[in-house]
Design a protein around this motif. Structure first.
Motif, PDB file in Angstrom:
ATOM      1  N   ASN A  93      20.478  16.777 -12.137  1.00  8.19           N
ATOM      2  CA  ASN A  93      20.020  15.980 -10.899  1.00  8.19           C
ATOM      3  C   ASN A  93      21.200  16.060  -9.760  1.00  8.19           C
ATOM      4  O   ASN A  93      22.242  16.748 -10.132  1.00  8.19           O
ATOM      5  CB  ASN A  93      19.865  14.487 -11.037  1.00  8.19           C
ATOM      6  N   LYS A  94      21.085  15.307  -8.699  1.00 10.36           N
ATOM      7  CA  LYS A  94      22.082  15.453  -7.505  1.00 10.36           C
ATOM      8  C   LYS A  94      23.278  14.882  -8.047  1.00 10.36           C
ATOM      9  O   LYS A  94      24.428  15.154  -7.284  1.00 10.36           O
ATOM     10  CB  LYS A  94      21.518  15.040  -6.454  1.00 10.36           C
ATOM     11  N   ASP A  95      23.439  14.079  -9.057  1.00 11.02           N
ATOM     12  CA  ASP A  95      24.817  13.558  -9.384  1.00 11.02           C
ATOM     13  C   ASP A  95      25.483  14.217 -10.494  1.00 11.02           C
ATOM     14  O   ASP A  95      26.391  14.002 -10.997  1.00 11.02           O
ATOM     15  CB  ASP A  95      24.465  12.241  -9.909  1.00 11.02           C
TER      16      ASP A  95
ATOM     17  N   VAL B 203       6.082  13.986 -16.826  1.00  5.98           N
ATOM     18  CA  VAL B 203       5.323  15.150 -16.975  1.00  5.98           C
ATOM     19  C   VAL B 203       4.371  15.408 -15.824  1.00  5.98           C
ATOM     20  O   VAL B 203       4.463  14.847 -14.640  1.00  5.98           O
ATOM     21  CB  VAL B 203       3.898  14.562 -17.877  1.00  5.98           C
ATOM     22  N   ASN B 204       4.469  16.956 -15.499  1.00  7.43           N
ATOM     23  CA  ASN B 204       3.687  17.652 -14.332  1.00  7.43           C
ATOM     24  C   ASN B 204       4.780  17.400 -13.014  1.00  7.43           C
ATOM     25  O   ASN B 204       4.104  17.689 -11.840  1.00  7.43           O
ATOM     26  CB  ASN B 204       2.556  17.057 -14.017  1.00  7.43           C
ATOM     27  N   THR B 205       6.112  16.877 -13.089  1.00  4.83           N
ATOM     28  CA  THR B 205       6.788  16.660 -11.984  1.00  4.83           C
ATOM     29  C   THR B 205       7.784  18.091 -11.702  1.00  4.83           C
ATOM     30  O   THR B 205       8.644  18.062 -12.744  1.00  4.83           O
ATOM     31  CB  THR B 205       7.875  15.429 -12.016  1.00  4.83           C
ATOM     32  N   PRO B 206       7.613  18.570 -10.569  1.00 11.64           N
ATOM     33  CA  PRO B 206       8.621  19.794 -10.400  1.00 11.64           C
ATOM     34  C   PRO B 206      10.278  19.375 -10.546  1.00 11.64           C
ATOM     35  O   PRO B 206      10.557  18.196 -10.443  1.00 11.64           O
ATOM     36  CB  PRO B 206       8.252  19.987  -8.926  1.00 11.64           C
ATOM     37  N   ARG B 207      10.913  20.345 -11.180  1.00 15.39           N
ATOM     38  CA  ARG B 207      12.413  20.039 -11.265  1.00 15.39           C
ATOM     39  C   ARG B 207      13.321  20.713 -10.197  1.00 15.39           C
ATOM     40  O   ARG B 207      13.187  21.890 -10.140  1.00 15.39           O
ATOM     41  CB  ARG B 207      12.740  20.450 -12.498  1.00 15.39           C
ATOM     42  N   LEU B 208      13.845  19.873  -9.426  1.00 19.31           N
ATOM     43  CA  LEU B 208      14.856  20.387  -8.328  1.00 19.31           C
ATOM     44  C   LEU B 208      16.220  20.287  -9.266  1.00 19.31           C
ATOM     45  O   LEU B 208      16.917  19.258  -9.623  1.00 19.31           O
ATOM     46  CB  LEU B 208      14.841  19.518  -7.231  1.00 19.31           C
ATOM     47  N   ASP B 209      16.766  21.397  -9.580  1.00 14.34           N
ATOM     48  CA  ASP B 209      18.043  21.517 -10.246  1.00 14.34           C
ATOM     49  C   ASP B 209      19.163  21.832  -9.373  1.00 14.34           C
ATOM     50  O   ASP B 209      19.331  22.840  -8.738  1.00 14.34           O
ATOM     51  CB  ASP B 209      17.540  22.767 -11.243  1.00 14.34           C
ATOM     52  N   TYR B 210      20.356  21.254  -9.541  1.00 22.25           N
ATOM     53  CA  TYR B 210      21.580  21.393  -8.783  1.00 22.25           C
ATOM     54  C   TYR B 210      22.610  22.085  -9.421  1.00 22.25           C
ATOM     55  O   TYR B 210      22.608  21.978 -10.548  1.00 22.25           O
ATOM     56  CB  TYR B 210      22.005  19.795  -8.380  1.00 22.25           C
ATOM     57  N   PRO B 211      22.925  22.962  -8.708  1.00 22.33           N
ATOM     58  CA  PRO B 211      24.060  23.829  -9.144  1.00 22.33           C
ATOM     59  C   PRO B 211      25.464  23.149  -9.411  1.00 22.33           C
ATOM     60  O   PRO B 211      25.543  22.513  -8.586  1.00 22.33           O
ATOM     61  CB  PRO B 211      24.099  25.151  -8.252  1.00 22.33           C
ATOM     62  N   LEU B 212      26.276  23.386 -10.359  1.00 19.56           N
ATOM     63  CA  LEU B 212      27.636  22.772 -10.659  1.00 19.56           C
ATOM     64  C   LEU B 212      28.379  23.813 -10.554  1.00 19.56           C
ATOM     65  O   LEU B 212      28.350  24.991 -11.379  1.00 19.56           O
ATOM     66  CB  LEU B 212      27.526  22.240 -12.092  1.00 19.56           C
ATOM     67  N   ILE B 213      29.600  23.744  -9.757  1.00 25.36           N
ATOM     68  CA  ILE B 213      30.676  24.484  -9.700  1.00 25.36           C
ATOM     69  C   ILE B 213      31.919  23.659 -10.193  1.00 25.36           C
ATOM     70  O   ILE B 213      32.145  22.825  -9.450  1.00 25.36           O
ATOM     71  CB  ILE B 213      30.882  25.191  -8.494  1.00 25.36           C
ATOM     72  N   ASN B 214      32.695  24.114 -11.086  1.00 22.20           N
ATOM     73  CA  ASN B 214      33.699  23.233 -11.581  1.00 22.20           C
ATOM     74  C   ASN B 214      33.335  22.004 -11.907  1.00 22.20           C
ATOM     75  O   ASN B 214      33.995  21.031 -11.606  1.00 22.20           O
ATOM     76  CB  ASN B 214      34.992  23.442 -10.871  1.00 22.20           C
ATOM     77  N   GLY B 215      32.059  21.741 -12.406  1.00 16.91           N
ATOM     78  CA  GLY B 215      31.698  20.468 -12.604  1.00 16.91           C
ATOM     79  C   GLY B 215      31.168  19.593 -11.544  1.00 16.91           C
ATOM     80  O   GLY B 215      31.069  18.380 -11.964  1.00 16.91           O
TER      81      GLY B 215
ATOM     82  N   ASN C  48      27.352  21.482  -6.051  1.00 18.46           N
ATOM     83  CA  ASN C  48      27.992  22.234  -5.002  1.00 18.46           C
ATOM     84  C   ASN C  48      26.742  23.141  -4.556  1.00 18.46           C
ATOM     85  O   ASN C  48      26.530  24.030  -5.070  1.00 18.46           O
ATOM     86  CB  ASN C  48      29.062  23.078  -5.569  1.00 18.46           C
ATOM     87  N   GLY C  49      26.295  22.920  -3.404  1.00 20.15           N
ATOM     88  CA  GLY C  49      25.183  23.812  -2.821  1.00 20.15           C
ATOM     89  C   GLY C  49      23.701  22.927  -2.996  1.00 20.15           C
ATOM     90  O   GLY C  49      23.593  21.983  -3.721  1.00 20.15           O
TER      91      GLY C  49
END
Lengths: 403, 94
Positions: A43-45, A53-65, A68-69
């Protein structure tokens, strides 16, 4: 005046069963979304979080933990965690004398206290917790781990083939392996790594050592979230509590869009990255709700190959480009117009086809994260998606696709 | 249902360590706005931005406004409005 897409999707608005598109503003191109099981995401944190169930997943990129982005829409295939206890390591896992398990350690990757401290007394180099699970073929065994007073974790699968992999939790490196198809270590955050070994065998016992297997080493490491699943890579974490658990595939599409998609000419643009280069067909398409009339772009059965196809009963354009790494985000556009087809990737025209027809008016009416009729799903990370009702100019395509 | 743009200063000022104003807003040709959307679920606020180039179709900004309003009113969740705005401005600059 700017060229405005007729459909624009940016992963940001969602609810169970729906992904909102920014354009058109009347909501006709909001995606229907399904995955009839729960799942997890980052998540964003930067925390691993369960999604309903049936909820889309917004997946956040981690850079060095650190997050970021911008997030991507995470679309994954069905997968089953064949370990019956993925994080309750004192249940269903064998714990030999000389090993100690203590739960409720540290702040976990999900923000809770569900980390386990796995400590060896150093009397043997073969002290490991273990769980039975019968699998065959290509499978991937993974664990999240962090160094304690010991810096290594080892994974092992046994019975059919003695598969071994050791990971350095300080330097973030694979220390060694044997009989593995592949091994991988990914830094997550705060010293946590996801350690992965993929093997091709019929195995039934799986071990986690808080040391280099075979090297007696007193000390501890921290672990959480184990997973054993079919396939060549570790997918998002699937929690289990007493039985194997399956996460169903993510699917999204919308029909009734003949007013928003120009069948005669147009441009389909997507910014995405593959989850893995596994030579499977993964397609994103504009179609007539079948695979008989389709404009599609995606990945195919050649390593790192991006392919765009315009098909109206026969192939009118087949354009390909071999990327250096499809798991790295790319901006891809396919332009279709009679005798004027092109594939653009990352700001450069990669392939053209100057002979071919398109479709009769109002033929294309569906957009889908698949090949046109629900198959060859686009399992990837999608950052944005746009549909234009014109074949864009080269200048526009260059701007649109430049990273 | 009511919506309003009640501030164009959400981005604030950014200073370097010497105390000199270095940028505001942080992207060229971008104006910053704070939107307030009042939906059935209550008041929802969003920081956003749009290109201020004369060639930009203002409908894009309206689209974002309508989008946030529509999602919130429909009981949906909005995340990462900064990315939303950034990508919409990419569209605007095409």
């Amino acid at each position: 005046m700017a060229t405005i897409p007729s459909i624009a999707f940016i992963p940001s608005g969602y609810k169970a069963g729906k992904l909102y598109s920014v354009l058109p503003t009347n909501g006709t191109a909001d995606f229907d979304f399904s995955r009839n099981t729960t799942a997890t995401r980052t998540n964003k944190d930067g925390l691993i979080e369960a999604v309903t169930v049936n909820t889309p997943r917004l997946d956040y990129p981690l850079i060095n933990g650190v997050v970021n982005g911008c997030p991507s829409l995470l679309l994954e295939p069905q997968s089953t965690n064949n370990l019956v206890q993925s994080n309750q390591f004192n249940t269903s896992w064998g714990v030999p004398n000389g090993l100690t398990l203590n739960g409720n350690q540290l702040s976990s990757l999900s923000g809770g206290l569900d980390v386990w401290k796995l400590e060896s007394d150093g009397t043997s180099g073969f002290l490991a917790i273990n769980q039975s699970a019968s699998v065959t073929g290509t499978n991937t065994f993974s664990i999240y781990a962090k160094a304690g007073t010991n810096r290594y974790v080892s994974l092992r699968g046994l019975s059919g083939l003695d598969v071994r992999a050791q990971f350095d939790l300080i330097n973030g490196e694979v220390y060694g392996s044997s009989n593995a198809v592949s091994t991988k270590i990914n830094h997550i955050k705060d010293g946590w790594y996801r350690c992965t070994v993929t093997f091709d065998a019929s195995n039934s016992l799986f071990y986690i050592y808080p040391m280099i297997q075979g090297v007696a080493d007193a000390g501890s490491i921290y672990i959480q979230y184990s997973q054993l699943e079919a396939g060549s890579y570790a997918t998002s974490y699937i929690p289990t509590e007493g039985s194997t658990t399956t996460r169903l595939k993510d699917e999204g599409s919308k029909t009734g869009l003949s007013a928003d998609i120009n069948s005669v000419e147009g441009t389909l643009f997507v910014e995405m990255s593959a989850l893995v280069d596994d030579l499977s067909e993964r397609r994103l398409s504009l179609s007539d709700s079948t695979s008989s009339n389709v404009v599609r772009v995606g990945y195919t059965n050649i390593s790192n190959r991006i392919i765009a196809v315009v098909f109206n009963g026969s192939n009118q354009a087949v354009m390909t480009y071999t990327s250096s790494d499809i798991t790295v985000k790319s901006k891809i556009a396919v332009k279709y117009k009679e005798n004027d087809f092109a594939l653009w990737v990352d700001g450069v025209e990669r392939a053209i086809d100057s002979i071919g027809t398109t479709f009769s008016e109002n033929t294309l009416n569906r957009i889908g994260f698949d090949g046109g009729s629900g198959v060859s799903n686009s399992f990837n990370k999608t950052n944005q998606l746009q549909v234009f009702k014109t074949a864009l100019t080269d200048a526009e395509l260059a701007v649109l696709t430049t990273i | 249902m009511a919506n309003e743009i009640y501030s164009n200063t959400w981005w604030g000022d950014a200073y370097n360590t010497a105390g000199t104003l270095v940028q505001n807003p942080p992207l060229p040709n971008i104006e910053a706005y704070k939107l307030r959307v009042i939906g059935d679920g209550g008041i929802y606020e969003v920081n956003t931005c749009m290109a201020n180039l004369a060639s930009i179709n203002p409908l894009l900004f309206d689209s974002q406004f309508i989008y946030v309003d529509r999602v919130v009113s429909d009981g949906g969740v909005i995340e990462n409005t900064y990315c939303l705005a950034l990508n919409i401005n990419e569209i605007a600059n095409l």
